[in-house]
Design a protein around this motif. Sequence first.
Motif, PDB file in Angstrom:
ATOM      1  N   VAL A 108      34.731 -28.928  21.427  1.00 31.30           N
ATOM      2  CA  VAL A 108      36.110 -28.710  20.964  1.00 31.30           C
ATOM      3  C   VAL A 108      36.157 -28.115  19.566  1.00 31.30           C
ATOM      4  O   VAL A 108      37.223 -27.713  19.102  1.00 31.30           O
ATOM      5  CB  VAL A 108      36.914 -30.029  20.973  1.00 31.30           C
ATOM      6  CG1 VAL A 108      37.140 -30.514  22.372  1.00 31.30           C
ATOM      7  CG2 VAL A 108      36.224 -31.091  20.136  1.00 31.30           C
ATOM      8  N   GLY A 109      35.020 -28.050  18.870  1.00 26.44           N
ATOM      9  CA  GLY A 109      35.026 -27.625  17.471  1.00 26.44           C
ATOM     10  C   GLY A 109      34.606 -26.196  17.238  1.00 26.44           C
ATOM     11  O   GLY A 109      34.336 -25.815  16.097  1.00 26.44           O
ATOM     12  N   ARG A 110      34.567 -25.378  18.282  1.00 24.59           N
ATOM     13  CA  ARG A 110      34.139 -23.987  18.097  1.00 24.59           C
ATOM     14  C   ARG A 110      35.127 -23.225  17.225  1.00 24.59           C
ATOM     15  O   ARG A 110      36.316 -23.544  17.183  1.00 24.59           O
ATOM     16  CB  ARG A 110      34.013 -23.289  19.452  1.00 24.59           C
ATOM     17  CG  ARG A 110      32.799 -23.742  20.243  1.00 24.59           C
ATOM     18  CD  ARG A 110      32.762 -23.070  21.610  1.00 24.59           C
ATOM     19  NE  ARG A 110      31.547 -23.461  22.333  1.00 24.59           N
ATOM     20  CZ  ARG A 110      30.427 -22.769  22.316  1.00 24.59           C
ATOM     21  NH1 ARG A 110      30.341 -21.663  21.617  1.00 24.59           N
ATOM     22  NH2 ARG A 110      29.378 -23.175  22.992  1.00 24.59           N
ATOM     23  N   ALA A 111      34.601 -22.214  16.552  1.00 24.68           N
ATOM     24  CA  ALA A 111      35.422 -21.421  15.639  1.00 24.68           C
ATOM     25  C   ALA A 111      36.605 -20.814  16.377  1.00 24.68           C
ATOM     26  O   ALA A 111      36.471 -20.285  17.483  1.00 24.68           O
ATOM     27  CB  ALA A 111      34.573 -20.319  15.000  1.00 24.68           C
ATOM     28  N   ARG A 112      37.778 -20.895  15.769  1.00 26.55           N
ATOM     29  CA  ARG A 112      38.995 -20.358  16.372  1.00 26.55           C
ATOM     30  C   ARG A 112      39.042 -18.842  16.253  1.00 26.55           C
ATOM     31  O   ARG A 112      38.540 -18.267  15.289  1.00 26.55           O
ATOM     32  CB  ARG A 112      40.220 -20.966  15.684  1.00 26.55           C
ATOM     33  CG  ARG A 112      40.396 -22.446  15.965  1.00 26.55           C
ATOM     34  CD  ARG A 112      41.379 -23.071  15.018  1.00 26.55           C
ATOM     35  NE  ARG A 112      40.828 -23.147  13.660  1.00 26.55           N
ATOM     36  CZ  ARG A 112      41.477 -23.655  12.621  1.00 26.55           C
ATOM     37  NH1 ARG A 112      42.687 -24.144  12.783  1.00 26.55           N
ATOM     38  NH2 ARG A 112      40.904 -23.678  11.431  1.00 26.55           N
ATOM     39  N   GLY A 113      39.664 -18.224  17.243  1.00 31.51           N
ATOM     40  CA  GLY A 113      39.858 -16.785  17.210  1.00 31.51           C
ATOM     41  C   GLY A 113      38.666 -15.977  17.635  1.00 31.51           C
ATOM     42  O   GLY A 113      38.685 -14.754  17.541  1.00 31.51           O
ATOM     43  N   LYS A 114      37.577 -16.615  18.107  1.00 30.78           N
ATOM     44  CA  LYS A 114      36.381 -15.893  18.535  1.00 30.78           C
ATOM     45  C   LYS A 114      36.441 -15.650  20.042  1.00 30.78           C
ATOM     46  O   LYS A 114      36.532 -16.593  20.832  1.00 30.78           O
ATOM     47  CB  LYS A 114      35.109 -16.697  18.201  1.00 30.78           C
ATOM     48  CG  LYS A 114      34.908 -16.909  16.714  1.00 30.78           C
ATOM     49  CD  LYS A 114      34.504 -15.647  15.999  1.00 30.78           C
ATOM     50  CE  LYS A 114      34.224 -15.902  14.528  1.00 30.78           C
ATOM     51  NZ  LYS A 114      33.853 -14.693  13.808  1.00 30.78           N
ATOM     52  N   SER A 115      36.404 -14.397  20.423  1.00 28.67           N
ATOM     53  CA  SER A 115      36.392 -14.000  21.833  1.00 28.67           C
ATOM     54  C   SER A 115      37.568 -14.579  22.588  1.00 28.67           C
ATOM     55  O   SER A 115      37.444 -14.960  23.748  1.00 28.67           O
ATOM     56  CB  SER A 115      35.065 -14.442  22.501  1.00 28.67           C
ATOM     57  OG  SER A 115      33.979 -13.890  21.819  1.00 28.67           O
ATOM     58  N   ASN A 116      38.706 -14.674  21.957  1.00 33.77           N
ATOM     59  CA  ASN A 116      39.898 -15.212  22.600  1.00 33.77           C
ATOM     60  C   ASN A 116      40.813 -14.061  22.998  1.00 33.77           C
ATOM     61  O   ASN A 116      41.925 -13.917  22.496  1.00 33.77           O
ATOM     62  CB  ASN A 116      40.614 -16.175  21.647  1.00 33.77           C
ATOM     63  CG  ASN A 116      41.720 -16.944  22.349  1.00 33.77           C
ATOM     64  OD1 ASN A 116      41.765 -16.983  23.561  1.00 33.77           O
ATOM     65  ND2 ASN A 116      42.605 -17.543  21.569  1.00 33.77           N
ATOM     66  N   MET A 117      40.329 -13.206  23.904  1.00 36.42           N
ATOM     67  CA  MET A 117      41.060 -11.997  24.261  1.00 36.42           C
ATOM     68  C   MET A 117      42.126 -12.261  25.314  1.00 36.42           C
ATOM     69  O   MET A 117      43.097 -11.541  25.419  1.00 36.42           O
ATOM     70  CB  MET A 117      40.078 -10.931  24.771  1.00 36.42           C
ATOM     71  CG  MET A 117      39.008 -10.555  23.760  1.00 36.42           C
ATOM     72  SD  MET A 117      37.874  -9.321  24.385  1.00 36.42           S
ATOM     73  CE  MET A 117      38.963  -7.917  24.577  1.00 36.42           C
ATOM     74  N   THR A 118      41.947 -13.348  26.106  1.00 36.47           N
ATOM     75  CA  THR A 118      42.894 -13.615  27.179  1.00 36.47           C
ATOM     76  C   THR A 118      43.795 -14.792  26.888  1.00 36.47           C
ATOM     77  O   THR A 118      44.654 -15.123  27.684  1.00 36.47           O
ATOM     78  CB  THR A 118      42.126 -13.892  28.487  1.00 36.47           C
ATOM     79  OG1 THR A 118      41.285 -15.040  28.306  1.00 36.47           O
ATOM     80  CG2 THR A 118      41.262 -12.705  28.857  1.00 36.47           C
TER      81      THR A 118
END
Length: 663
Positions: free
Chosen positions: A299-309
Motif C-alpha cells: 500500500v506504500g508505493r510511490a503515488r503517481g507512478k505508472s497510473n495511466m488508467t
Amino acid sequence: MSQEKKNTSKNKNIKPPKFNFYWIYGAIFVLFIGYQIFNSDSLSTKNLSQNEFENILSENDIERISIINNAVANIFIKNEALEKEQHKKNKGSLYTANSPIYYYKFGDLKNFQEKLEASKEEYQLDFDIKFEEKTNLLDQLFIYLPFIFLIGLWIYFMRRMSGGGSGGGGGQIFSIGKSKAKLFDQDQKVKTSFKDVAGLLGAKEEVQEIVDFLKSPDKYTSLGGKIPKGALLVGPPGTGKTLLAKAVAGEAGVPFFSLSGSDFVEMFVGVGASRVRDLFKQAQQKAPSIIFIDEIDAVGRARGKSNMTGGNDERENTLNQLLTEMDGFGTDTNVIVIAATNRADVLDKALLRAGRFDRQIYVDLPDLKEREAIFKVHLKPIKIHKDVDVEFLSQQTPGFSGADIANLCNEAALIAARQDKKAVHHQDFLDAVDRIVGGLEKKNKLISPKEKKTIAFHEAGHATASWMLEHAAPLVKVTIVPRGQSLGAAWYLPEERQIVQAEQMLDEMCATLAGRAAEKLMFDKISTGALNDLEKVTRQAKAMVTVYGLNDKIGNITYYDSSGQSDYNFTKPYSEETAQTIDKEISLIIEEQYQRAIKILTENKEKLVTLAELLLEKEVIFKKDLEVIFGSRPFDKDEVIEKIEEIHSSEAPNIENSSETTE
C-alpha cells in the motif's frame, strides 16, 4: 473414591457447548413443523368414499358440512349420532368435540351442491352448509422456499466477502471496513524474545530502544525526548525482519497489532482507508501500543507512478489515509508503527520522511559471526552428532540469510532421517548445502561419452584458471556429476569482502570464461553449455561499466539509481553514442578476459589434460588432487581450505558454482 474424584474432575473439565444463534432458527422451524402436523385435520378425520358418504347422508347423522376452498367437504356428526358404532371406530386419535370426523373430496362443486339439495328434499335432512377459506402455511413455505434459499445464499457470501468473523465486528456485512489486524495482548502473548533473534546486533539495538521507551518513558521524556513515531525494517528476504517484530511483540508488554499490507486491499471502494482509520482507532484506545505492518510496499508505493488508467486510486487513497493517521493534524498519540519491506526503493517519499518513520533500520545478510549464532539457534531442536563443527558450517555459507540457514538445518535433518541415522552428522549438513545451492544430484542421467568428455574439460578449465589467478576464489571441489540443471560444477569458497577492486572482478571473469576457453582449446569447438557462465560474466562487465565506474573510457559515471524512483521512465539516461560506447566496452572487457583464459590454459595444457582425465575417472576431485598436478597454490591464505582436507573426501563444501547447464 479416587475413581469417583477422577470422574468428577473430568466432568468439571468438560466445557458446555458454546451458544450459537442458529439454534434459535432451528427451534422455530421444529415448532412450526410440529404445529402444522398436530393442527392438520388428516390426523383426526377419515376420508370417505362416495358410497360411504351417501350412506351417512341418508341416515341424517350429519350436523353440518364445511366446504373448504371449494374442494373438500369436512363432515361434522350430530352428538346423538356419535354413539353409533360406525362413528366411534372412525374417530381419529386427535379428535376433539369441534373437529370433523370425516372429509370428502367431491370434485365439481356445482354437481356436489345439486346432489346435497336433492338429498335434503328426498330424506328431509336438516344439516347446514358453510363455505370456508383456509391457508396451509407449510404449502406457502414451499412456494417461497427458492426465494428464501437465494436470500440466505446472498447473506452467506456477503459474510464471506467481509472476512468472516475476523473483522472485529462479528463478520457481519457492515464490518467489511473494520481492521483485520490481529491483536496480541496479555490474553494472547507472543513468546518470541530478543534471545531467539541471533545476529542482527545493530537492528536489535534500535528496536530495543523503542521497547525500553515503552517500559520506562520517564528515562527519555525527562530529557525532553519524544517517543519515535515509527521504525521501518528494510532488508533482503529471509534476513529476520518479521522475526524481529515478533521479538518486539514479546518484549514490549503492550498491545501489539499485527497485519499485512495486503489486508488493506479490498475490491470495494473506500474499504482500505476505512480499515486504516479503524486500525489506528483501536490502537489509540489501547495506547501505548504498537502496530506492525508487514510488506508495507503493498500500500506504500510511490503515488503517481505508472497510473495511466486510474486503477491505483483506491491504493493511493489508502496510502493517503495512512499518512494522515501516522502524522497528521491531531495525531499526537502513543502509537508506534513498525513496518517491514524488502522494496524500500518503491515506497512513497512522504511515507519515509521523519515524523512518520523516524528510523530506517537496515537488516542485512548475516556475516560470519552472525551466521554462527544463527546456526546455534536453529540447531537447538535438532539431535546433532559430536562431529558437527558449527564454526566450519558458518564459514561454508557466505551469502546465506537466516531463512536459508533454517532451511539448511532442516534439510540436513531430513537427509539423516532418510539414511536411518540416530543423529545428524557433519556430512549431512554439507550434503544439504550441495542440495540447496546446486540442486538434486542426478547420477542416473544419461550422458554420452563425448558430452561427458566436453563437460570434464569445461570444469577442468575453470579449476585450472582459478588455481593460477591470484584474486579468483579458492577452489574446493570439482564434479561432473549432474546436479539440478547443471551437468557439472566447480565449487569455490569466496572471500567475504565489503568492497571489490577491478582486478578481483577481472580475475573472477577470467576464471568463469575458462570453461568455454578449454572447449575451444581442446576441441576447437564451443557448446551451449556455458550459458550460465556467459550470463554471469556479462552481468559483471555491465556493472563495471555502467554502475561502478571502473571503465576508463566511460569514466567516473554511474547510471544506477539506488532510490528506484528515477525520472527516466521512458528514456535512457545516456545518449545513443554513449550507449554504443558502453556496448563496445562491455564486449571488449569480456573478450580480453576470454583471450587471457585461453593463454593461461595454453601454458598449462598438459596439466589441464591430466586434470580432465582424472575428473573423468573419479567424477569428483578436491583441492588435494589439484595440488598433486599443479603443486601448492601460492595465493592461498585461508586456513579454511586446509581444514576442508581433514574431512572425508566425499564431503562437499559450498558456495559459488560455475556450472555447465543444459540450456
